[in-house]
Design an enzyme around this catalytic site. Structure first.
Site, PDB file in Angstrom:
ATOM      1  N   ALA A   1       0.840  -1.199   0.000  1.00  0.00           N
ATOM      2  CA  ALA A   1       0.000   0.000   0.000  1.00  0.00           C
ATOM      3  C   ALA A   1       0.873   1.247   0.000  1.00  0.00           C
ATOM      4  CB  ALA A   1      -0.915   0.001   1.222  1.00  0.00           C
ATOM      5  N   ASP A   2       0.276   2.335  -0.429  1.00  0.00           N
ATOM      6  CA  ASP A   2       0.923   3.641  -0.346  1.00  0.00           C
ATOM      7  C   ASP A   2      -0.164   4.692  -0.164  1.00  0.00           C
ATOM      8  OD1 ASP A   2       3.581   5.082  -0.632  1.00  0.00           O
ATOM      9  OD2 ASP A   2       2.294   6.236  -1.979  1.00  0.00           O
ATOM     10  N   THR A   3       0.135   5.694   0.653  1.00  0.00           N
ATOM     11  CA  THR A   3      -0.830   6.754   0.947  1.00  0.00           C
ATOM     12  C   THR A   3      -0.214   8.108   0.646  1.00  0.00           C
ATOM     13  OG1 THR A   3      -1.829   5.416   2.704  1.00  0.00           O
ATOM     14  CG2 THR A   3      -2.277   7.780   2.757  1.00  0.00           C
TER      15      THR A   3
END
EC number: 3.6.1.9
Length: 193
Positions: A76-78
């Site tokens: 994931a990446d935010t």
């Protein structure tokens, strides 16, 4: 729940304490495995939701050659997106201060890209949450940075921390997405595997 996942050894490819906490909340058995030196860069042509989705899939690609047939990798990446500009993690306290000052009194988007990868398939999705900040004083910003040290957070803040209590006027979308993992959507996608 999620009996369909019993055939997988689930790997969370993240050192984020918030992602660990959120994934644990789903009652899923998993282990953490990270690779050093994965670049979190993206082509300049990407915008908004495309950016964290691209980075999450690039993180997954780094594991492809070492994956076992029974593994399911979650990456994931935010990012924080304000006025057409991406805000990642701050480089230093001055950078954090500038980010929080820009977010003060405005509505921004928190966007998380998630990639679910097995040897034979890959599924990815993104989630968007709108967050509205109240006006923050210089003293409040300085206090938050000094006490909470948000250097590991996109946009220089954690909604679950003091600044979220005093500064977030409202949200539209997943609260947990703002923490770094849209767990309700993740649960829905995991049921499809």
């Amino acid at each position: 729940m999620l009996e369909n996942l019993e055939k997988y050894k689930i790997i969370l490819a993240s050192n984020s304490p918030r992602r660990k906490e959120l994934l644990s909340g789903l009652g899923i058995k998993y282990e953490v495995k990270t690779l050093p030196g994965i670049e979190e860069t993206y082509p300049d042509t990407l915008k908004a939701e495309e950016i964290p989705l691209y980075i999450a899939c690039e993180k997954a690609a780094a594991y492809r050659n070492t994956m076992h047939p029974d593994e399911l990798i979650i990456t994931a990446d935010t990012i924080v997106w304000l006025d057409g500009v991406v805000m990642g993690k701050p480089h230093n306290e001055d950078d954090a201060r500038q980010m929080l000052w820009k977010l003060s009194g405005k509505t921004h988007q928190v966007i998380t890209g998630v990639c679910l990868t097995t040897v034979g398939a890959q599924r990815s999705f993104s989630a968007v949450t709108e967050v509205t900040f109240a006006e923050l004083s210089d003293e409040e910003i300085d206090y938050y940075i000094r006490v909470y040290k948000p250097m590991d957070k996109a946009g220089s803040y954690g909604i679950q921390e003091w600044i979220g209590f005093i500064g977030v006027r409202g949200i539209s979308g997943s609260y947990f997405n703002v923490m770094g993992l849209p767990v309700q959507r993740l649960y829905t996608e995991l049921k499809k595997l």
